[in-house]
Scaffold this motif. Structure first.
Motif, PDB file in Angstrom:
ATOM      1  N   SER A 180      -6.837   1.011  -6.890  1.00 19.06           N
ATOM      2  CA  SER A 180      -8.155   1.379  -6.580  1.00 19.06           C
ATOM      3  C   SER A 180      -8.873   0.229  -5.279  1.00 19.06           C
ATOM      4  O   SER A 180      -9.120  -0.711  -5.550  1.00 19.06           O
ATOM      5  CB  SER A 180      -9.165   1.403  -7.672  1.00 19.06           C
ATOM      6  OG  SER A 180      -9.426   0.082  -8.224  1.00 19.06           O
ATOM      7  N   GLY A 181      -8.989   1.264  -4.322  1.00 16.24           N
ATOM      8  CA  GLY A 181      -9.422   0.271  -3.192  1.00 16.24           C
ATOM      9  C   GLY A 181      -8.468  -0.359  -2.537  1.00 16.24           C
ATOM     10  O   GLY A 181      -8.780  -1.615  -1.856  1.00 16.24           O
TER      11      GLY A 181
ATOM     12  N   ALA B   8      -2.710  -4.503  -1.424  1.00 10.02           N
ATOM     13  CA  ALA B   8      -1.804  -3.493  -0.714  1.00 10.02           C
ATOM     14  C   ALA B   8      -2.326  -2.595  -0.166  1.00 10.02           C
ATOM     15  O   ALA B   8      -3.636  -2.091  -0.268  1.00 10.02           O
ATOM     16  CB  ALA B   8      -0.638  -2.962  -1.753  1.00 10.02           C
ATOM     17  N   GLY B   9      -2.144  -2.029   0.798  1.00  8.00           N
ATOM     18  CA  GLY B   9      -2.582  -0.880   1.843  1.00  8.00           C
ATOM     19  C   GLY B   9      -2.610   0.480   1.050  1.00  8.00           C
ATOM     20  O   GLY B   9      -2.263   1.336   1.879  1.00  8.00           O
ATOM     21  N   ILE B  10      -2.786   0.625  -0.102  1.00  6.19           N
ATOM     22  CA  ILE B  10      -2.430   2.052  -0.682  1.00  6.19           C
ATOM     23  C   ILE B  10      -3.645   2.174  -1.692  1.00  6.19           C
ATOM     24  O   ILE B  10      -4.421   1.180  -2.100  1.00  6.19           O
ATOM     25  CB  ILE B  10      -1.274   2.088  -1.431  1.00  6.19           C
ATOM     26  CG1 ILE B  10      -1.185   0.868  -2.581  1.00  6.19           C
ATOM     27  CG2 ILE B  10       0.042   1.927  -0.499  1.00  6.19           C
ATOM     28  CD1 ILE B  10      -0.163   1.174  -3.544  1.00  6.19           C
ATOM     29  N   SER B  11      -3.750   3.493  -2.151  1.00  3.75           N
ATOM     30  CA  SER B  11      -4.796   3.927  -3.173  1.00  3.75           C
ATOM     31  C   SER B  11      -4.014   5.032  -4.134  1.00  3.75           C
ATOM     32  O   SER B  11      -3.005   5.582  -3.570  1.00  3.75           O
ATOM     33  CB  SER B  11      -5.888   4.610  -2.630  1.00  3.75           C
ATOM     34  OG  SER B  11      -7.003   3.826  -1.974  1.00  3.75           O
TER      35      SER B  11
END
Length: 177
Positions: free
Chosen positions: A59-60, A96-99
Motif C-alpha cells: 500500500s503506497g 517498491a514502485g507498485i500498489s
C-alpha cells in the motif's frame, strides 16, 4: 529434528545424563538450550539461508516487515504480474514502485526456539554435528577452553565439509611419450 533431540545428544556427549533431564526444567538445561539456540542461529546466519516466498499487499508502494510471516533478514526479489520490480529496503519496510499484491522472496531468521521447536536445516546436518557445536559453546561458557577448542574444531570441520559444493573437475588427457 527437534531442538530437544540436539540437546539430548549434547547431554550424552557431555556425560550429564545423571544431572540433566530433558523433561525437568533446570539451570543446566536452560544453559544448554541457550547454547543450542546460539549454535543454530549462527548456522542459519552463516551457512544455511532460510528462504521463503509470500504474497504481500503493497500500500503506497510499501510493505512493512511486520506483515511478513517470519522475521526478515534480506529481501531477494519482488515480482508483480510475472516481472521483477526494483525495490529498496528500509529499516521498517520494503519499498517498491507498485500498489497491490506482489510475490516477495526473502531470507529470514527464526530467533529463539523452545525445546519442542523443529530445526529447519537440510538433512545432511545431523543432530550429532549440531551437538558438537553446542558442546563447544557449553565448554566455552564454563571456562574449559581446551575442551571447547577441541569440539569447536570438530564442529567447524564438519560444517565446512557439508557446506562446500564439490564442482566438476577436468583432468588433462594423458599421453604416451
Amino acid at each position: 529434528m527437534l531442538l530437544k533431540n540436539v540437546i539430548n545428544r549434547t547431554i550424552q556427549i557431555l556425560g550429564l545424563e545423571d544431572e540433566v533431564n530433558i523433561s525437568t526444567p533446570s539451570r543446566k538445561l536452560d544453559k544448554l538450550a541457550d547454547c543450542a539456540n546460539m549454535v543454530y542461529n549462527e548456522l542459519t546466519l552463516q551457512y544455511i539461508h532460510l528462504k521463503s516466498k509470500e504474497i504481500l499487499n503493497f500500500s503506497g508502494g510499501r510493505a512493512y516487515y511486520t506483515d511478513f510471516t517470519h522475521r526478515v533478514r534480506e529481501i531477494l526479489s519482488v515480482k508483480a504480474r510475472g516481472s521483477e520490480i526494483k525495490f529498496t529496503m528500509y529499516p521498517l519496510f520494503v519499498e517498491a514502485g507498485i500498489s497491490g499484491t506482489a510475490e516477495v522472496s526473502y531470507v529470514y531468521h527464526l530467533g529463539e526456539l523452545s525445546l519442542e521447536d523443529a530445526l529447519i536445516i537440510p538433512p545432511q546436518y545431523t543432530e550429532y554435528i549440531l551437538a558438537t557445536g553446542v558442546v563447544a559453546e557449553y565448554y566455552y561458557r564454563t571456562g574449559l577452553t581446551d575442551e571447547a577448542l577441541f569440539y569447536r574444531q570438530r564442529y567447524d570441520t564438519a560444517i565446512t565439509n557439508l557446506s562446500k559444493r564439490a564442482g566438476s573437475v577436468n583432468l588433462p588427457r594423458r599421453r604416451f611419450v
